[in-house]
Design a protein around this motif. Structure first.
Motif, PDB file in Angstrom:
ATOM      1  N   PRO A 100      -8.754  11.798  -0.253  1.00 53.09           N
ATOM      2  CA  PRO A 100      -8.291  12.982   0.479  1.00 53.09           C
ATOM      3  C   PRO A 100      -7.088  12.714   1.385  1.00 53.09           C
ATOM      4  CG  PRO A 100     -10.212  12.031   1.546  1.00 53.09           C
ATOM      5  CD  PRO A 100      -9.942  11.174   0.339  1.00 53.09           C
ATOM      6  N   SER A 101      -6.282  13.763   1.566  1.00 53.67           N
ATOM      7  CA  SER A 101      -5.224  13.704   2.582  1.00 53.67           C
ATOM      8  C   SER A 101      -5.881  13.778   3.957  1.00 53.67           C
ATOM      9  CB  SER A 101      -4.303  14.915   2.466  1.00 53.67           C
ATOM     10  OG  SER A 101      -3.612  14.902   1.252  1.00 53.67           O
ATOM     11  N   TYR A 102      -5.182  13.299   4.935  1.00 53.55           N
ATOM     12  CA  TYR A 102      -5.632  13.396   6.324  1.00 53.55           C
ATOM     13  C   TYR A 102      -5.525  14.850   6.776  1.00 53.55           C
ATOM     14  CZ  TYR A 102      -5.355  12.570  11.423  1.00 53.55           C
ATOM     15  OH  TYR A 102      -5.542  12.586  12.770  1.00 53.55           O
ATOM     16  N   ASP A 103      -6.426  15.268   7.644  1.00 54.89           N
ATOM     17  CA  ASP A 103      -6.382  16.617   8.195  1.00 54.89           C
ATOM     18  C   ASP A 103      -6.202  16.502   9.708  1.00 54.89           C
ATOM     19  OD1 ASP A 103      -6.889  19.092   9.276  1.00 54.89           O
ATOM     20  OD2 ASP A 103      -8.610  19.530   7.982  1.00 54.89           O
ATOM     21  N   MET A 105      -4.253  10.151  -6.098  1.00 51.39           N
ATOM     22  CA  MET A 105      -5.201  10.758  -5.148  1.00 51.39           C
ATOM     23  C   MET A 105      -6.141  11.731  -5.862  1.00 51.39           C
ATOM     24  SD  MET A 105      -2.626  11.331  -1.929  1.00 51.39           S
ATOM     25  CE  MET A 105      -3.765  12.177  -0.834  1.00 51.39           C
ATOM     26  N   LYS A 106      -5.582  12.492  -6.806  1.00 51.94           N
ATOM     27  CA  LYS A 106      -6.423  13.445  -7.554  1.00 51.94           C
ATOM     28  C   LYS A 106      -7.435  12.696  -8.403  1.00 51.94           C
ATOM     29  CE  LYS A 106      -3.170  17.202  -7.955  1.00 51.94           C
ATOM     30  NZ  LYS A 106      -2.101  17.687  -8.807  1.00 51.94           N
ATOM     31  N   PRO A 163      -9.278   3.045  -1.105  1.00 53.54           N
ATOM     32  CA  PRO A 163     -10.123   2.702  -2.252  1.00 53.54           C
ATOM     33  C   PRO A 163      -9.304   2.716  -3.543  1.00 53.54           C
ATOM     34  CG  PRO A 163     -11.074   4.527  -0.971  1.00 53.54           C
ATOM     35  CD  PRO A 163      -9.726   4.255  -0.408  1.00 53.54           C
ATOM     36  N   HIS A 164      -9.600   1.811  -4.434  1.00 52.84           N
ATOM     37  CA  HIS A 164      -8.924   1.711  -5.749  1.00 52.84           C
ATOM     38  C   HIS A 164      -7.417   1.480  -5.609  1.00 52.84           C
ATOM     39  CE1 HIS A 164     -12.685   3.314  -7.273  1.00 52.84           C
ATOM     40  NE2 HIS A 164     -12.552   4.358  -6.471  1.00 52.84           N
ATOM     41  N   ALA A 165      -7.001   0.889  -4.506  1.00 49.80           N
ATOM     42  CA  ALA A 165      -5.562   0.723  -4.246  1.00 49.80           C
ATOM     43  C   ALA A 165      -4.849   0.020  -5.400  1.00 49.80           C
ATOM     44  CB  ALA A 165      -5.347  -0.046  -2.948  1.00 49.80           C
ATOM     45  N   ASP A 166      -5.546  -0.892  -6.077  1.00 48.41           N
ATOM     46  CA  ASP A 166      -4.886  -1.651  -7.149  1.00 48.41           C
ATOM     47  C   ASP A 166      -4.314  -0.739  -8.228  1.00 48.41           C
ATOM     48  OD1 ASP A 166      -5.307  -3.979  -5.887  1.00 48.41           O
ATOM     49  OD2 ASP A 166      -7.043  -4.602  -7.091  1.00 48.41           O
TER      50      ASP A 166
END
Ligand code: SAH
Length: 469
Positions: free
Chosen positions: A187-190, A181-182, A224-227
């Motif tokens: 982003p985390s969910y808010d 994630m970094k 995004p970029h899950a791979d």
């Protein structure tokens, strides 16, 4: 006493939520994290007329039952309530909680309980027992993604990837996800704004098989970029299933309604005893496999099946108890309110080659009375052996609110020789046992099982039998 007063308090009792209870000049204080036997300095936070709630400021002299918690967040975290109490004392507390409810609410006598209560079934290693965890994701003040546990009664995340009750592998999985994630600025969910993507991560481990499932619950349809993430996770030994569950609703419900497979398969496999289960991200499955096996074995022992019996398993979930009992019964009927759980139950029967189990979707308090009515008419005059309206053993495993009266009435009419009651709430258990005992049943055996060490929860298994059998 009034708000902000402080006093030295000797803790003489334990409350239902595991809090310490002590008196100052006859005024009762409930003090979270104080252990029976401690003398503590406490500050009153909320004062009522005859009792109040106080905060533990300092342990003045520790109880012999006080231990150093394994987890540094034990006091703040909402997951554990009694990690500072020795495990032996926790077990005694739980047994007493069951006994106290049976006396007070059930009206059962001390003498009877002395005779029927068997010793609480604890764990040899009361940590690292959970096969499932759901970690919420958030953002810290510096803007970095964090994950951990909610602080008691709040949605504030205490960052901690290393829960003492969970599987050791959780940490590596969570750190991998946080690193991803970094790197890609995901982003985390808010909860407050409804923005952001990663809401929760569900991790499940098959304790008998070593198979691991990771399900990412996201505020959207994809990551995004899950791979890049999948490649890292898939390398971990045991990884079997990586899935994504979209949940775009503004709700406290963790999981979405569906999931899609990102890598591997959509389920993991595990065993309880010799029964095999397929578990999807959305299925219910008991979280403490070691104790679940003891719980079901105890239910089996109490049912004492000889081979030809008709058994009902009410509130059957994915059919775990039903399939366990089916190995020794003539016929098992399971009833459960959630249709997907019944789909799992049927599939689990099939993969285990069990053909004498049949499952119904619906409320137990509706399905069983209807079955009774429909078969009663057809069989007038044909009571006794061979009658479809009779059952030999009825097992119930209801949620905390216990059984509906309509259900208890029908159970009594079906005249099972034995009723096995599996309960997660001793108060509603005691209430229901009192009803059954007023209608021809008697208490034979009661045994508490510790499914959730370090928490105040306690499971109980009870055997009742018909008095005139
Ligand atoms: N015996 C199972 C599940 C017990 S949990 C096991 O050990 O795995 C209690 C179950 O009761 C849940 O699956 C819940 O969905 C179900 N349930 C809740 N209310 C119900 C009702 N009124 N009738 C039937 N099932 C119900």
């Amino acid at each position: 006493m009034k708000k902000n007063d402080t006093a030295a308090v000797k803790i003489t009792d334990i409350g239902v939520n595991g809090e310490g209870i002590g008196k100052v000049d006859g005024y009762t204080l409930f003090i979270k994290d104080a252990v029976i036997g401690d003398t503590v300095e406490a500050k009153v936070m909320k004062a009522k007329k005859n009792y109040g709630y106080a905060r533990l400021m300092k342990v003045l002299s520790p109880s012999p039952d006080r231990v150093t918690p394994r987890c540094e967040f034990a006091r703040k975290c909402g997951g554990c309530q009694i990690q500072e109490m020795s495990y032996g004392r926790q077990l005694a507390f739980k047994e007493q909680k069951v006994r106290g409810n049976l006396e007070r609410i059930g009206g059962f006598s001390k003498e009877l309980l002395d005779r029927v209560m068997e010793p609480v079934l604890g764990m040899e290693e009361p940590f690292g027992y959970r096969n499932k965890a759901q970690f919420p994701f958030g953002t810290d003040k510096q803007g970095n993604p964090v994950t951990g546990f909610y602080a008691g009664r709040t949605h504030d995340i205490i960052p901690n990837t290393d829960c003492a009750l969970g599987a050791p592998v959780n940490r590596e999985i969570l750190e991998t996800i946080l690193g991803f994630m970094k790197k890609y600025q995901i982003p985390s969910y808010d909860e407050k704004t409804g923005n952001g993507l990663i809401r929760h991560v569900l991790i499940r481990c098959g304790s008998a098989t070593g198979e691991i499932m990771v399900c990412l619950v996201v505020n959207g349809e994809e990551i995004p970029h899950a791979d890049a993430l999948i490649d890292r996770l898939a390398e971990m030994p045991g990884m079997t299933s990586i899935t994504l569950s979209p949940n775009t609703r503004r709700t406290n419900v963790i999981m979405g309604d569906s999931f899609k497979v990102l890598w591997g398969q959509g389920y993991i496999t595990d065993y309880i005893g010799n029964i095999k289960y397929q578990i999807s991200p959305l299925s219910f499955y008991q979280v403490n496999p070691v104790q679940t096996e003891k719980l079901y074995s105890l239910a089996m022992e109490y049912a004492d099946l000889k081979g030809g019996e008709t058994v009902w398993d009410l509130y059957c979930g994915i059919g775990t108890i039903s399939l366990f009992l089916a190995q020794k019964a003539g016929k098992v009927y399971g009833v459960e309110i959630i249709p997907q759980a019944i789909d799992d139950a049927r599939k689990n029967a099939e993969i285990n080659g069990i053909e004498n189990a049949e499952f119904f979707v619906g409320k137990a308090e509706e399905v069983l009375p209807r079955w009774y009515r429909e078969n009663e008419g057809a069989e007038a005059g044909l009571r006794g052996e061979g009658s479809r309206t009779r059952a030999d053993v009825i097992v119930v495993d209801p949620p905390r609110k216990g059984c509906d009266e309509a259900l208890l009435d029908t159970i009594v009419k079906m005249q099972p020789e034995k009723v096995v009651y599996v309960s997660c709430d001793p108060a509603t258990l005691a209430r229901d046992l009192k009803v059954l005992c007023g209608k021809g049943y008697e208490l034979e055996k009661v045994r508490a099982v510790d499914m959730f060490p370090m928490t105040v929860h306690v499971e109980t298994v009870v055997l009742m039998s018909r008095k005139d059998k």
